[in-house]
Each structure stands twice: as C-alpha cells, then as structure tokens.
Design a protein around this motif. Structure first.
Motif, PDB file in Angstrom:
ATOM      1  N   ILE A   1      31.651  61.840 -74.873  1.00  0.00           N
ATOM      2  CA  ILE A   1      31.103  60.413 -74.366  1.00  0.00           C
ATOM      3  C   ILE A   1      29.667  60.783 -73.666  1.00  0.00           C
ATOM      4  CG2 ILE A   1      31.549  58.618 -72.313  1.00  0.00           C
ATOM      5  CD1 ILE A   1      34.629  59.474 -72.774  1.00  0.00           C
ATOM      6  N   ASP A   2      28.810  59.966 -73.847  1.00  0.00           N
ATOM      7  CA  ASP A   2      27.718  59.852 -73.466  1.00  0.00           C
ATOM      8  C   ASP A   2      27.401  59.021 -72.260  1.00  0.00           C
ATOM      9  OD1 ASP A   2      26.703  61.676 -75.382  1.00  0.00           O
ATOM     10  OD2 ASP A   2      26.734  60.112 -76.655  1.00  0.00           O
ATOM     11  N   LEU A   3      28.092  58.064 -72.205  1.00  0.00           N
ATOM     12  CA  LEU A   3      27.966  56.808 -71.047  1.00  0.00           C
ATOM     13  C   LEU A   3      29.253  56.183 -70.962  1.00  0.00           C
ATOM     14  CD1 LEU A   3      25.854  55.127 -69.616  1.00  0.00           C
ATOM     15  CD2 LEU A   3      25.794  53.570 -71.508  1.00  0.00           C
ATOM     16  N   VAL A   4      29.502  55.804 -69.453  1.00  0.00           N
ATOM     17  CA  VAL A   4      30.706  55.443 -68.974  1.00  0.00           C
ATOM     18  C   VAL A   4      30.311  53.971 -68.347  1.00  0.00           C
ATOM     19  CG1 VAL A   4      32.541  55.444 -67.434  1.00  0.00           C
ATOM     20  CG2 VAL A   4      32.145  57.267 -68.646  1.00  0.00           C
ATOM     21  N   ILE A   5      30.846  52.853 -68.798  1.00  0.00           N
ATOM     22  CA  ILE A   5      30.628  51.495 -68.309  1.00  0.00           C
ATOM     23  C   ILE A   5      31.867  51.161 -67.775  1.00  0.00           C
ATOM     24  CG2 ILE A   5      31.041  50.315 -70.328  1.00  0.00           C
ATOM     25  CD1 ILE A   5      28.855  48.267 -69.459  1.00  0.00           C
ATOM     26  N   THR A   6      31.537  50.462 -66.533  1.00  0.00           N
ATOM     27  CA  THR A   6      32.943  49.804 -65.678  1.00  0.00           C
ATOM     28  C   THR A   6      32.471  48.591 -64.998  1.00  0.00           C
ATOM     29  OG1 THR A   6      34.954  50.450 -64.304  1.00  0.00           O
ATOM     30  CG2 THR A   6      32.657  51.464 -63.814  1.00  0.00           C
ATOM     31  N   LYS A   7      33.280  47.651 -64.687  1.00  0.00           N
ATOM     32  CA  LYS A   7      33.003  46.529 -64.059  1.00  0.00           C
ATOM     33  C   LYS A   7      32.647  46.725 -62.574  1.00  0.00           C
ATOM     34  CE  LYS A   7      35.559  42.211 -62.383  1.00  0.00           C
ATOM     35  NZ  LYS A   7      36.604  41.436 -62.406  1.00  0.00           N
ATOM     36  N   SER A   8      33.122  47.638 -61.838  1.00  0.00           N
ATOM     37  CA  SER A   8      32.586  47.713 -60.399  1.00  0.00           C
ATOM     38  C   SER A   8      32.788  49.088 -59.819  1.00  0.00           C
ATOM     39  CB  SER A   8      33.184  46.768 -59.627  1.00  0.00           C
ATOM     40  OG  SER A   8      34.458  46.780 -59.301  1.00  0.00           O
ATOM     41  N   ILE A   9      32.391  49.532 -58.787  1.00  0.00           N
ATOM     42  CA  ILE A   9      32.706  50.839 -58.352  1.00  0.00           C
ATOM     43  C   ILE A   9      34.077  50.998 -57.699  1.00  0.00           C
ATOM     44  CG2 ILE A   9      32.273  52.016 -56.109  1.00  0.00           C
ATOM     45  CD1 ILE A   9      29.260  51.120 -56.091  1.00  0.00           C
ATOM     46  N   SER A  10      34.401  49.750 -57.175  1.00  0.00           N
ATOM     47  CA  SER A  10      36.240  49.567 -56.903  1.00  0.00           C
ATOM     48  C   SER A  10      36.964  50.020 -58.103  1.00  0.00           C
ATOM     49  CB  SER A  10      36.383  48.455 -56.100  1.00  0.00           C
ATOM     50  OG  SER A  10      36.334  47.337 -57.027  1.00  0.00           O
ATOM     51  N   ARG A  11      36.526  49.720 -59.252  1.00  0.00           N
ATOM     52  CA  ARG A  11      37.462  49.929 -60.376  1.00  0.00           C
ATOM     53  C   ARG A  11      37.354  51.102 -60.771  1.00  0.00           C
ATOM     54  NH1 ARG A  11      39.919  45.522 -59.997  1.00  0.00           N
ATOM     55  NH2 ARG A  11      39.334  43.753 -60.767  1.00  0.00           N
ATOM     56  N   PHE A  12      36.241  51.853 -60.636  1.00  0.00           N
ATOM     57  CA  PHE A  12      36.092  53.258 -60.831  1.00  0.00           C
ATOM     58  C   PHE A  12      36.671  54.083 -59.831  1.00  0.00           C
ATOM     59  CE2 PHE A  12      33.579  57.114 -61.166  1.00  0.00           C
ATOM     60  CZ  PHE A  12      33.693  57.259 -62.476  1.00  0.00           C
ATOM     61  N   ALA A  13      36.790  53.786 -58.562  1.00  0.00           N
ATOM     62  CA  ALA A  13      37.487  54.573 -57.437  1.00  0.00           C
ATOM     63  C   ALA A  13      37.388  53.765 -56.333  1.00  0.00           C
ATOM     64  CB  ALA A  13      36.930  55.986 -57.465  1.00  0.00           C
ATOM     65  N   ARG A  14      38.556  53.710 -55.470  1.00  0.00           N
ATOM     66  CA  ARG A  14      38.492  53.100 -54.330  1.00  0.00           C
ATOM     67  C   ARG A  14      38.253  54.077 -53.163  1.00  0.00           C
ATOM     68  NH1 ARG A  14      38.439  47.580 -53.958  1.00  0.00           N
ATOM     69  NH2 ARG A  14      40.570  46.943 -53.338  1.00  0.00           N
ATOM     70  N   ASN A  15      38.161  55.613 -53.251  1.00  0.00           N
ATOM     71  CA  ASN A  15      37.762  56.428 -52.411  1.00  0.00           C
ATOM     72  C   ASN A  15      36.323  56.800 -52.711  1.00  0.00           C
ATOM     73  OD1 ASN A  15      37.631  59.191 -51.641  1.00  0.00           O
ATOM     74  ND2 ASN A  15      39.749  59.318 -51.359  1.00  0.00           N
ATOM     75  N   THR A  16      35.771  56.530 -51.612  1.00  0.00           N
ATOM     76  CA  THR A  16      34.186  56.896 -51.978  1.00  0.00           C
ATOM     77  C   THR A  16      33.719  58.409 -52.171  1.00  0.00           C
ATOM     78  OG1 THR A  16      33.883  55.115 -50.168  1.00  0.00           O
ATOM     79  CG2 THR A  16      32.040  56.784 -50.588  1.00  0.00           C
ATOM     80  N   VAL A  17      34.717  59.334 -51.403  1.00  0.00           N
ATOM     81  CA  VAL A  17      34.441  60.564 -51.893  1.00  0.00           C
ATOM     82  C   VAL A  17      34.639  61.139 -53.452  1.00  0.00           C
ATOM     83  CG1 VAL A  17      35.278  63.071 -51.480  1.00  0.00           C
ATOM     84  CG2 VAL A  17      34.998  61.447 -49.581  1.00  0.00           C
TER      85      VAL A  17
END
Length: 124
Positions: free
Chosen positions: A83-99
């Motif tokens: 994979i060269d690039l990941v796209i997602t709707k929002s930061i919260s979809r990617f992870a709810r935990n900031t760390v």
C-alpha cells in the motif's frame, strides 16, 4: 514492449481505504456501507490510483487497535509494501486514541506511506 497504458498502471499509487463504525445499530450500518461504496468509487475513478483494498471494521470501538482485525491487516500490508496511501473519512475513524493515531501515522510515514483524513482535510 511496454505500452503507455501499462506504464501508467505501473506508476499508479496503491491506495487503501479504512472504514469503521463503532456499533452495529441500523444508522451506523448504513454509514458503514456508504463509506465502503464511497471509497471504492473514489479510488477507482482516479486514474493515478489503483485499489489496494477496502479495510472495514464493523461494530468495533476505535479506542484500541488490537480487536480491529481489518485495521491490523491493513497495517501489515503497509509494512509489506503493498500500500502507498491510506485514505479515511476522519481521524476518529482511524483511531479514537490519540497516542495510537500518532503512533500509526508516524509508522506509516516512516514507511513512506501517506494518510489522508478527508473530514479534517489533513495529509500528514
């Protein structure tokens, strides 16, 4: 002999989308299906991109990554240079935990893989 079309395909970015909803409720189920359809169409419409996969976790909390099987499969594929690039709707979809979010974005960046957070219009 290589044609122009095969050369273009060779230079395409392998783009993956990550989708997630945290509950199995009906309205979330609709959002889940809409995300998958949207990213499949978006990636397929861009001639400079090729679909590397749609990774989708359903009814899974974003606070921890260990139970998100599709997220972890996507990360493994990134580490394996698929994979060269990941796209997602929002930061919260990617992870709810900031760390976790920062850790994974940094890991991917170190691998030369970009991440696009559409809602926030962020490409770290």
């Amino acid at each position: 002999m290589q044609t122009a079309e095969s050369r273009d395909k060779y230079h395409q970015l392998r783009v993956a989308a990550y989708c997630r909803v945290s509950t199995a409720q009906e309205e979330q189920q609709n959002s889940y299906q809409v995300q998958i359809a949207y990213y499949t169409d978006l990636i397929n419409r861009k001639k400079e991109w090729t679909l590397a996969g749609i990774f989708a976790d359903e009814g899974i909390s974003g606070t921890q990554t260990k139970k998100r099987t599709e997220f972890n499969r996507m990360i493994r594929m990134c580490k394996n240079k698929k994979i060269d690039l990941v796209i997602t709707k929002s930061i919260s979809r990617f992870a709810r935990n900031t760390v976790d979010c920062l850790e994974y974005v940094r890991q991917l960046k170190d691998l030369g893989i970009g991440v696009i957070f559409e809602k926030e219009n962020i490409t770290p």
